[in-house]
Design a protein around this motif. Structure first.
Motif, mmCIF file in Angstrom:
data_model
loop_
_atom_site.group_PDB
_atom_site.id
_atom_site.type_symbol
_atom_site.label_atom_id
_atom_site.label_comp_id
_atom_site.label_asym_id
_atom_site.label_seq_id
_atom_site.Cartn_x
_atom_site.Cartn_y
_atom_site.Cartn_z
ATOM 1 N N ASN A 124 0.848 -1.190 0.000
ATOM 2 C CA ASN A 124 0.000 0.000 0.000
ATOM 3 C C ASN A 124 0.886 1.243 0.000
ATOM 4 O OD1 ASN A 124 -1.492 2.312 1.266
ATOM 5 N ND2 ASN A 124 -3.158 0.818 1.253
ATOM 6 N N GLN A 129 2.042 -1.145 4.035
ATOM 7 C CA GLN A 129 1.674 -2.493 4.461
ATOM 8 C C GLN A 129 1.492 -3.413 3.256
ATOM 9 O OE1 GLN A 129 -1.788 -1.513 7.102
ATOM 10 N NE2 GLN A 129 -0.684 -2.781 8.590
ATOM 11 N N GLU A 131 -0.513 -5.814 1.174
ATOM 12 C CA GLU A 131 -1.952 -5.996 0.992
ATOM 13 C C GLU A 131 -2.237 -6.998 -0.114
ATOM 14 O OE1 GLU A 131 -4.183 -2.501 0.199
ATOM 15 O OE2 GLU A 131 -4.073 -1.748 2.248
ATOM 16 N N ARG A 149 -7.760 -6.409 -0.368
ATOM 17 C CA ARG A 149 -7.489 -5.409 0.663
ATOM 18 C C ARG A 149 -7.182 -6.008 2.032
ATOM 19 N NH1 ARG A 149 -6.762 -0.008 -1.359
ATOM 20 N NH2 ARG A 149 -7.756 -0.017 -3.404
ATOM 21 N N ASP A 150 -7.204 -7.336 2.163
ATOM 22 C CA ASP A 150 -6.720 -7.928 3.405
ATOM 23 C C ASP A 150 -5.248 -7.567 3.578
ATOM 24 O OD1 ASP A 150 -9.123 -9.080 4.016
ATOM 25 O OD2 ASP A 150 -8.532 -11.138 3.540
ATOM 26 N N ARG A 151 -4.847 -7.279 4.808
ATOM 27 C CA ARG A 151 -3.452 -6.947 5.086
ATOM 28 C C ARG A 151 -2.747 -8.181 5.653
ATOM 29 N NH1 ARG A 151 -6.730 -2.829 6.211
ATOM 30 N NH2 ARG A 151 -7.087 -3.409 8.392
ATOM 31 N N ARG A 186 -8.154 -7.413 8.726
ATOM 32 C CA ARG A 186 -9.220 -6.906 7.839
ATOM 33 C C ARG A 186 -9.988 -5.829 8.575
ATOM 34 N NH1 ARG A 186 -12.739 -11.712 5.951
ATOM 35 N NH2 ARG A 186 -10.838 -12.138 4.755
#
Length: 415
Positions: A124, A129, A131, A149-151, A186
């Motif tokens: 990101n 982070q 992602e 978009r989960d990290r 999330r």
């Protein structure tokens, strides 16, 4: 089945595949450079010549070279570390060094076979982070419930905080049947561990179906999951087949499509356009060039494109081209916002260097990097399963059908 661009860590990067052998050279000094210093200098010169930002992140790039070369390197690994540190000062996660093993892996990964967890990943640009851009359809990651978009906070208990994309991808790769555990974060949910069994990943980039709307219109539904080398050919076959079956309108689903080859995005735009600019490429000198449509389009039937936060890179080039040319309406959520172009250079010792050389702008000169493309009609949606796509549970798809039913001649009409 379409040819598969295999390397998961490419994260939908739109690449000019310029495999250029950049020969090492000398900086005028009183003493000849060691082979390790030559390699560092080689990387410095490529970045100096091609990097998009001519301020080099507001620093004196010549001074960076001078400081790095002040002392000799004890071995090649020390040179690699110095190169990575030099590139990190640019604050661009897409400009990165690949050691010979990573570079060979990238080359091999174009063979059309893929093993692993099946994740497209990115750093990101705001938070740094790691992602998820999108899990590959049918992959172990998707089956384990990983979402766009989960990290990814940890891989096998190892923090991802300072990992490059390639290092993160290397930690997730492994033999078929082996297990990898990810710590996932999330929005709105507690952190959780997800265990994934690595497997062989197969991907047909095009899903094609003929649907009938409640109003009786024959709609060609096309879902494109990646822009690989065969995506344009596969999609052209699908459009021609749907035309013969009587399709009178189209829905092109680019949701969770992380991109791929820039050229594939351009070629697919040409399938829908008789004429017009598709995309501008802009380097540090300004407008570098453009890609144009020269027709004829395979169909002039009305078209709606579905997009969401996982629509990235080449997908955004295609969506922006068809939106700006008035060829399609966009429905869904604002796209990912990845508008940078990388070239890949082969270095003299067999390692590689990916450099951000340009950005792209839509035909109306919109810069979408970090901003994304806003749909004509915003429709938010809770996550649904792959089996629910293009069904009554899919509110974005239903909105597209409604647009085609309400005003079938506006979308895709020509003056």
């Amino acid at each position: 089945m379409g040819f598969m661009q295999k390397y998961v860590f490419r994260v939908g990067l739109s690449l000019f595949l310029a495999f250029c052998l950049a020969l090492g050279g000398f900086i005028p000094t009183a003493t000849a450079l060691t082979s390790e210093q030559k390699l560092v200098s080689e990387v410095w010169r490529i970045v100096n010549r091609t990097y998009l930002d001519d301020t080099f992140n507001q620093q004196n790039w010549a001074t960076v070279r001078q400081k790095v070369l002040e002392k000799p390197f004890i071995n090649k690994e020390a040179a690699y570390t110095a190169i990575q540190s030099m590139l990190k000062s640019l604050d661009d996660p897409f400009t990165r060094f690949l050691d010979p093993e990573q570079y060979r892996s990238l080359q091999v990964n174009t063979s059309g076979e893929l093993t692993g967890v099946g994740l497209q990943i990115a750093l990101n640009p705001q938070t740094g982070q790691l992602e998820v851009v999108s899990p590959i359809e049918g992959s172990p990651a998707e089956k384990a419930g990983i979402r766009p978009r989960d990290r990814i906070l940890k891989i096998e208990g190892f923090s991802t905080e300072n990992l490059t994309l390639d290092e993160a991808a290397a930690r997730m790769r492994g033999p078929i049947g082996s297990l990898v555990t990810l710590l996932i974060e999330r929005d709105g949910e507690a952190q959780r561990e997800v265990s994934i069994v690595r497997d062989r990943i197969e991907l047909n980039p095009v899903v094609s179906q003929l649907r009938t709307s409640p109003q009786g219109t024959s709609i060609g539904y096309l879902r494109l999951t990646q822009f690989n080398a065969n995506a344009s050919t596969e999609l052209a076959h699908a459009i021609n087949s749907l035309e013969k079956k009587g399709a009178a309108a189209y829905i092109l689903d680019l949701r969770n499509n992380p991109g791929g080859l820039l050229q594939a995005g351009v070629e697919i735009a040409r399938l829908w356009l008789d004429s017009g600019t598709i995309v501008y490429t802009v380097n540090r000198q300004g407008i570098q060039g453009s890609f144009e449509a020269f027709g004829p389009a395979l169909t002039n039937d009305p078209l709606v494109i579905l997009v969401n936060q996982g629509t990235a890179s080449a997908s955004e080039i295609l969506a922006g081209a068809l939106q700006d040319n008035g060829r399609a309406k966009l429905v869904g959520e604002t796209t990912f916002g990845k508008g940078l172009i990388q070239s890949l250079f082969e270095l003299s010792d067999g390692s590689g260097l990916a450099v951000t050389i340009a950005k792209y702008e839509t035909p109306q000169h919109r810069d979408i990097n970090k901003l994304g493309i806003k749909p004509d009609k915003i429709v938010t949606q809770q996550p649904i399963s792959r089996d629910q796509l293009a069904t009554e549970a899919d509110s974005q798809y239903q909105a597209a059908v409604e647009i085609l039913a309400q005003n079938p001649l506006v979308v895709g009409s020509r003056e």
